[in-house]
Design a protein around this motif. Structure first.
Motif, mmCIF file in Angstrom:
data_model
loop_
_atom_site.group_PDB
_atom_site.id
_atom_site.type_symbol
_atom_site.label_atom_id
_atom_site.label_comp_id
_atom_site.label_asym_id
_atom_site.label_seq_id
_atom_site.Cartn_x
_atom_site.Cartn_y
_atom_site.Cartn_z
ATOM 1 N N LEU A 113 -0.142 12.374 -2.679
ATOM 2 C CA LEU A 113 0.341 11.591 -1.499
ATOM 3 C C LEU A 113 -1.192 10.830 -1.246
ATOM 4 N N LEU A 114 -1.374 9.900 -0.836
ATOM 5 C CA LEU A 114 -2.509 9.269 -0.426
ATOM 6 C C LEU A 114 -2.415 8.651 1.102
ATOM 7 N N THR A 115 -3.618 8.676 1.734
ATOM 8 C CA THR A 115 -3.595 8.073 3.120
ATOM 9 C C THR A 115 -4.675 6.804 2.874
ATOM 10 N N ALA A 116 -4.222 5.774 3.893
ATOM 11 C CA ALA A 116 -4.945 4.523 3.818
ATOM 12 C C ALA A 116 -6.301 4.661 4.518
ATOM 13 N N PRO A 117 -7.372 4.303 4.134
ATOM 14 C CA PRO A 117 -8.499 4.792 4.922
ATOM 15 C C PRO A 117 -8.686 4.111 6.160
ATOM 16 N N SER A 118 -9.063 4.580 7.093
ATOM 17 C CA SER A 118 -8.794 3.984 8.523
ATOM 18 C C SER A 118 -10.254 3.300 9.223
ATOM 19 N N THR A 119 -11.211 3.975 8.737
ATOM 20 C CA THR A 119 -12.569 3.925 9.458
ATOM 21 C C THR A 119 -13.656 3.223 8.295
ATOM 22 N N ILE A 120 -13.358 2.133 8.125
ATOM 23 C CA ILE A 120 -14.328 1.452 6.880
ATOM 24 C C ILE A 120 -15.155 0.239 7.371
ATOM 25 N N PRO A 121 -16.122 0.012 7.830
ATOM 26 C CA PRO A 121 -17.161 1.109 7.823
ATOM 27 C C PRO A 121 -16.878 2.360 8.999
ATOM 28 N N SER A 122 -17.477 3.466 8.611
ATOM 29 C CA SER A 122 -16.910 4.788 9.724
ATOM 30 C C SER A 122 -18.153 4.492 10.832
ATOM 31 N N ALA A 123 -19.420 3.799 10.744
ATOM 32 C CA ALA A 123 -20.296 3.656 11.719
ATOM 33 C C ALA A 123 -20.459 2.002 11.692
ATOM 34 N N LEU B 101 -0.704 0.082 3.466
ATOM 35 C CA LEU B 101 0.664 1.111 3.944
ATOM 36 C C LEU B 101 1.773 0.538 3.045
ATOM 37 N N ASP B 102 1.672 -0.783 2.719
ATOM 38 C CA ASP B 102 3.045 -1.013 1.988
ATOM 39 C C ASP B 102 2.786 -0.734 0.588
ATOM 40 N N ILE B 103 1.700 -0.036 0.043
ATOM 41 C CA ILE B 103 1.456 0.275 -1.543
ATOM 42 C C ILE B 103 2.348 1.644 -1.484
ATOM 43 N N PRO B 104 3.290 1.858 -2.644
ATOM 44 C CA PRO B 104 3.871 2.911 -2.686
ATOM 45 C C PRO B 104 3.150 4.045 -2.876
ATOM 46 N N ALA C 7 -0.816 0.945 11.909
ATOM 47 C CA ALA C 7 -0.260 1.847 11.097
ATOM 48 C C ALA C 7 0.960 2.653 11.947
ATOM 49 N N ALA C 8 0.747 2.875 13.399
ATOM 50 C CA ALA C 8 1.861 3.274 14.082
ATOM 51 C C ALA C 8 3.091 2.318 14.044
ATOM 52 N N ASN C 9 2.900 1.282 13.719
ATOM 53 C CA ASN C 9 4.121 0.225 13.754
ATOM 54 C C ASN C 9 4.904 0.406 12.282
ATOM 55 N N HIS C 10 4.163 1.074 11.222
ATOM 56 C CA HIS C 10 4.670 1.304 10.082
ATOM 57 C C HIS C 10 5.296 2.566 10.314
ATOM 58 N N GLY C 11 5.430 3.459 11.257
ATOM 59 C CA GLY C 11 6.089 4.693 11.461
ATOM 60 C C GLY C 11 5.486 5.872 10.561
ATOM 61 N N VAL C 12 4.150 5.646 10.156
ATOM 62 C CA VAL C 12 3.582 6.944 9.327
ATOM 63 C C VAL C 12 2.673 7.570 10.058
ATOM 64 N N PHE C 13 2.322 8.861 9.679
ATOM 65 C CA PHE C 13 1.568 9.987 10.416
ATOM 66 C C PHE C 13 0.138 9.526 10.498
ATOM 67 N N LEU C 14 -0.607 9.741 11.511
ATOM 68 C CA LEU C 14 -1.879 9.167 11.994
ATOM 69 C C LEU C 14 -2.705 10.434 11.818
ATOM 70 N N ASP C 15 -3.743 10.570 10.901
ATOM 71 C CA ASP C 15 -4.532 11.617 10.883
ATOM 72 C C ASP C 15 -5.861 11.609 11.622
ATOM 73 N N GLY C 16 -6.465 12.335 12.147
ATOM 74 C CA GLY C 16 -7.646 12.274 12.885
ATOM 75 C C GLY C 16 -8.789 13.279 12.673
ATOM 76 N N HIS C 17 -9.844 13.030 13.238
ATOM 77 C CA HIS C 17 -11.253 13.874 12.834
ATOM 78 C C HIS C 17 -11.945 13.682 14.404
ATOM 79 N N VAL C 18 -11.764 14.993 14.938
ATOM 80 C CA VAL C 18 -12.262 14.791 16.461
ATOM 81 C C VAL C 18 -12.807 16.027 16.670
ATOM 82 N N SER C 19 -14.020 16.354 15.927
ATOM 83 C CA SER C 19 -14.747 18.029 16.077
ATOM 84 C C SER C 19 -15.502 17.858 17.373
#
Length: 233
Positions: A11-21, A40-43, A71-83
């Motif tokens: 499974l793949l996830t769609a990159p959310s933070t580009i650019p990251s900074a 998110l429309d890509i199978p 992404a939330a409107n697509h109903g998919v899971f939302l991954d984080g990075h919050v160290s």
């Protein structure tokens, strides 16, 4: 496309933070809400990739929040990075709907994130005896996963993948049955793969056979009920 014929579930996830900074680096491509919807429309794209710009989320940055909303409107899971977030800023991040973190540096952070409803994902580099004890005693057991982050191919071939993380966690005191649970059915539920992750009627048979849960070396591997590897071949 390259993964479709493999005896492996990818499974793949769609990159959310580009650019990251933003403002500090040039990625050659920006992801906004329109790009996120298209990705998110890509199978085979199953969720929102880790939201690394956690300060922007905590500060209410419009661009970052619009990507999360798409992404939330697509109903998919939302991954984080919050160290680096804790307290009110971590609560703000969680309130945006991003409900996982794979950068958990301490047992104290694990307990805080579980209390806020995060899916807490523990990497090899963050394992310790204190972390193992916190996982053993956590009141919420279905929100903990054992994971990896980036694994270069040479290390993958030499040291293995999740089997190695399970063995390291058990050696540090994590209960072996919990360790297997944290590497199988819990991640499957997180990824919304409700027909894998356990051995039961009606479930897809993705199975590895091992002799010892403390040193889980796969002697045979089945993907969708088909033998794909035995004895390392």
């Amino acid at each position: 496309d390259a993964c479709r014929s493999l005896p492996l579930r990818v499974l793949l996830t769609a990159p959310s933070t580009i650019p990251s900074a933003p403002g500090l680096e040039d990625s050659g491509f920006d992801v906004g809400p329109a790009e996120m919807e298209a990705l998110l429309d890509i199978p085979g794209v199953a969720g929102l990739g880790e939201v690394m710009d956690f300060n922007a989320v905590a500060a209410g940055d419009e661009r970052m929040l619009s990507v999360i909303e798409a992404a939330a409107n697509h109903g998919v899971f939302l991954d984080g990075h919050v160290s680096a977030l804790t307290g009110r800023r971590l609560q703000t991040f969680r309130a945006m709907g991003v409900d996982s973190d794979h950068t958990v540096p301490s047992a104290e952070k694990l307990r805080e994130e579980l209390a806020l409803g995060f899916n807490v994902q523990i990497q090899s580099g963050n394992l310790s005896r204190e972390m193992a004890e916190a996982m053993n005693s956590a009141p919420v057991q279905d929100q903990i996963c054992l994971v990896t982050d980036d694994v270069p191919l040479p290390k993958l071939m030499e040291r293995g993948h999740l089997n190695r993380v399970v063995a390291e966690a058990v050696a540090l005191g994590l209960d072996p049955v919990r360790a297997v649970r944290f590497a199988t059915i819990n991640p499957a539920r997180r990824l919304r793969l409700y027909d894998v992750g356990a051995i039961a009627p009606g479930m897809i048979a993705d199975i590895q056979l091992v002799r010892d849960l403390r040193e889980p070396r796969p002697e045979a591997v089945f993907c969708a009920g088909r033998l794909v590897c035995r004895g390392g071949r």
